[in-house]
Design an enzyme around this catalytic site. Structure first.
Site, PDB file in Angstrom:
ATOM      1  N   ASP A 108      16.833  36.822  18.527  1.00 26.77           N
ATOM      2  CA  ASP A 108      17.214  35.827  17.359  1.00 26.77           C
ATOM      3  C   ASP A 108      16.839  36.141  16.089  1.00 26.77           C
ATOM      4  O   ASP A 108      17.117  35.650  15.010  1.00 26.77           O
ATOM      5  CB  ASP A 108      16.579  34.470  17.742  1.00 26.77           C
ATOM      6  CG  ASP A 108      15.093  34.603  17.653  1.00 26.77           C
ATOM      7  OD1 ASP A 108      14.635  35.582  17.292  1.00 26.77           O
ATOM      8  OD2 ASP A 108      14.700  33.532  17.594  1.00 26.77           O
ATOM      9  N   TYR A 144      11.069  43.320  11.282  1.00 28.39           N
ATOM     10  CA  TYR A 144       9.965  43.904  11.879  1.00 28.39           C
ATOM     11  C   TYR A 144       9.715  45.373  11.430  1.00 28.39           C
ATOM     12  O   TYR A 144       8.752  45.976  12.011  1.00 28.39           O
ATOM     13  CB  TYR A 144      10.268  43.896  13.542  1.00 28.39           C
ATOM     14  CG  TYR A 144      10.134  42.725  14.031  1.00 28.39           C
ATOM     15  CD1 TYR A 144       8.866  42.406  14.739  1.00 28.39           C
ATOM     16  CD2 TYR A 144      11.049  41.586  14.387  1.00 28.39           C
ATOM     17  CE1 TYR A 144       8.505  41.245  15.402  1.00 28.39           C
ATOM     18  CE2 TYR A 144      10.982  40.539  14.696  1.00 28.39           C
ATOM     19  CZ  TYR A 144       9.581  40.239  15.421  1.00 28.39           C
ATOM     20  OH  TYR A 144       9.030  39.080  16.100  1.00 28.39           O
TER      21      TYR A 144
HETATM   22  C1  G6P Z   1      11.364  36.523  16.584  1.00 27.67           C
HETATM   23  C2  G6P Z   1      11.729  37.389  17.669  1.00 27.67           C
HETATM   24  C3  G6P Z   1      11.109  37.135  18.734  1.00 27.67           C
HETATM   25  C4  G6P Z   1       9.673  36.950  18.735  1.00 27.67           C
HETATM   26  C5  G6P Z   1       9.418  35.696  17.956  1.00 27.67           C
HETATM   27  C6  G6P Z   1       7.848  35.412  17.551  1.00 27.67           C
HETATM   28  O1  G6P Z   1      11.990  35.205  16.684  1.00 27.67           O
HETATM   29  O2  G6P Z   1      13.018  37.530  17.430  1.00 27.67           O
HETATM   30  O3  G6P Z   1      11.504  38.434  19.703  1.00 27.67           O
HETATM   31  O4  G6P Z   1       9.302  36.859  20.146  1.00 27.67           O
HETATM   32  O5  G6P Z   1       9.788  35.999  16.564  1.00 27.67           O
HETATM   33  O6  G6P Z   1       7.688  34.481  17.040  1.00 27.67           O
HETATM   34  P1  G6P Z   1       6.061  33.879  17.175  1.00 27.67           P
HETATM   35  O7  G6P Z   1       6.358  32.263  16.466  1.00 27.67           O
HETATM   36  O8  G6P Z   1       5.765  33.578  18.678  1.00 27.67           O
HETATM   37  O9  G6P Z   1       5.229  34.875  16.617  1.00 27.67           O
HETATM   38 MN    MN Z   2      13.448  39.186  18.864  1.00 23.08          MN
END
Ligand code: G6P
Ligand code: MN
Length: 450
Positions: free
Chosen positions: A172, A267
């Site tokens: 996402d 990222y």
């Molecule tokens: C985004 C990435 C995901 C990831 C998430 C982590 O949505 O696409 O791959 O797992 O962020 O988010 P968080 O809130 O768990 O750090």
């Molecule tokens: Mn992701």
């Protein structure tokens, strides 16, 4: 094509994301009619806490949808038409280790990037393949739409072990970036027509068009001032509104200050600004702690309140995360041929990358799967970065399949977040200790200097 209403199974039913995904399904029932929702998790205790919240979300919209909660794969997948997968092998406790071990050695500690992502990959590939086998055995030739991380490594592992499986790996993050871009441009994210190339959590937007007009110049201007953050960030993006995510969206600014040509996936900060990231990370309190004390706690607390009072507090987000997986499922189900960013085998889409690399590019999603667009040549700089990351991830997959310590060490050493082989070895050795319950055994080929 499958005939609706569908039986849909969610693997990783105990995830904090499950209520949001189910809510997204409920508001789209006319597009994607559902007969039954099944939650499946190997941790039935955790799933049983979340399930009443999910059931309430369903019942607020429909009395007819059957709801099943199970830890038995046959019950979960028997006759299912679609499976949404979102497993987290080792749960947040192991995410915390993935983040904290590298940080102890002064290296980026992150869920899917750097050594943390590699460690998570070593845990996830084989359980993901086991899940695919269950689905193939019991379901009605179901499509698995997979959010399970680390998506790049999972996709490569699945390609090697189950090349013909009906799995579509998605993320996402690009769509979250598009949602922010759309907010900046004052349009809906579905109005954006983008070009994008890379690997999962490692790619760039090279064109953003609205009704055929290129919007990159306007976005560059906004990003130069604010990063990819909108004025009302919390409202645009409730899912990524914690301070660490706000910082992440801001960091698009320095990244583009250096390389203004394309808009990077957020990222990329971990690879291109590693020192800065480590400096600002608290080695004792990482994102896993933030999530456990935030999203997870709020949801567990809401589940408790609901159980005691029958009133469900507002405790989960319904954002692009849920909406995107439903969009993709609709396009698969009804051959809509919508264009979405997904993870597919390269097969020449990006000229300079290997034919069999798992890349993230726009694809038309048809009933028989994704039909990627052709990207063609990419600049040398981006290609070199991608080649290095791809080699790191592919070696990690080989290490998992062959049980090879040397290949794991090569994967860690090649990762751009890791400054030296000395760092790589210390981190890997610490991780082996912490991952004993999850990793395949990694054997050394050359022992005692022989
Ligand atoms: C985004 C990435 C995901 C990831 C998430 C982590 O949505 O696409 O791959 O797992 O962020 O988010 P968080 O809130 O768990 O750090
Ligand atoms: Mn992701």
């Amino acid at each position: 094509m499958k005939k609706p209403p569908f039986i849909l199974s969610i693997a990783g039913g105990g995830s904090t994301y499950t209520p949001g995904i189910v809510k997204s399904l409920m508001v789209r029932l006319t597009d994607f009619p559902i007969a039954e929702i099944r939650l499946y998790d190997i941790d039935s205790q955790r799933q049983d806490v979340i399930a009443p919240v999910v059931e309430k979300v369903i019942r607020d919209h429909s009395d007819n949808i059957k709801f099943t909660v199970t830890d038995d794969p046959e019950t979960a997948f028997n006759g299912a038409h679609f499976v949404f997968a979102q497993m987290r092998v080792g749960q947040y406790a192991m995410r915390e280790q993935d983040e904290k071990i590298p940080l102890r050695h002064g290296v980026v500690g992150q869920e899917t990037c750097g050594p943390g992502g590699l460690a998570y990959g070593l845990r996830t590939i084989l359980p993901m393949v086991e899940l695919i086998d269950f689905v193939e055995k019991y379901s009605d030739n179901a499509w698995i739409v997979n959010y399970s991380n680390p998506a790049a490594i999972v996709a490569e592992g699945v390609r090697r072990l189950r090349p013909n499986a009906k799995v579509l790996n998605i993320c996402d993050m690009p769509v979250a970036a598009m949602r922010n871009m759309a907010a900046v441009l004052g349009v809906d994210r579905h109005d954006l027509d983008v070009d994008y190339f890379g690997l999962n959590h490692f790619g760039w937007f090279s064109s953003i068009r609205v009704k055929g007009e290129e919007k990159l110049p306007q976005l560059r201007e906004h990003i130069a001032k604010f990063g990819l953050l909108t004025e009302d960030a919390a409202q645009t993006d409730p899912q990524h509104s914690d301070p660490s995510w706000v910082k992440t969206w801001r960091n698009i600014q320095p990244l583009m200050d250096a390389f203004p040509e394309y808009i990077p996936n957020p990222y990329l900060q971990y690879y291109l600004m590693a020192n800065d990231i480590v400096e600002h990370q608290d080695p004792e309190y990482t994102r896993a702690n933030e999530v456990m004390d935030g999203r997870e706690k709020r949801l567990f607390e809401a589940a408790r309140v609901y159980k005691e009072t029958g009133i469900l507090p507002d405790a989960f987000h319904v954002g692009v995360h849920g909406a995107f997986i439903v969009d993709v499922a609709c396009s698969l189900a009804f051959d809509l041929r919508q264009r979405h960013l997904v993870i597919v085998e390269n097969k020449g889409a990006i000229t300079g990358l290997p034919f069999d690399a798992m890349v993230e590019v726009p694809a038309y999603i048809t009933a028989h799967g994704p039909e990627p667009i052709r990207i063609g040549d990419i600049p040398r700089f981006h290609q070199a970065l991608l080649e290095q990351q791809l080699a790191s991830e592919q070696l990690l997959v080989e290490a998992t399949l062959e049980g090879s310590y040397e290949k794991a060490l090569q994967a860690f050493t090649l990762n751009k977040t890791v400054p030296s082989v000395v760092h790589a070895k210390k981190i890997l050795d610490d991780m082996i200790e912490e991952n004993k319950a999850y990793w395949p055994e990694l054997r050394k080929q050359y022992k005692n200097g022989k």
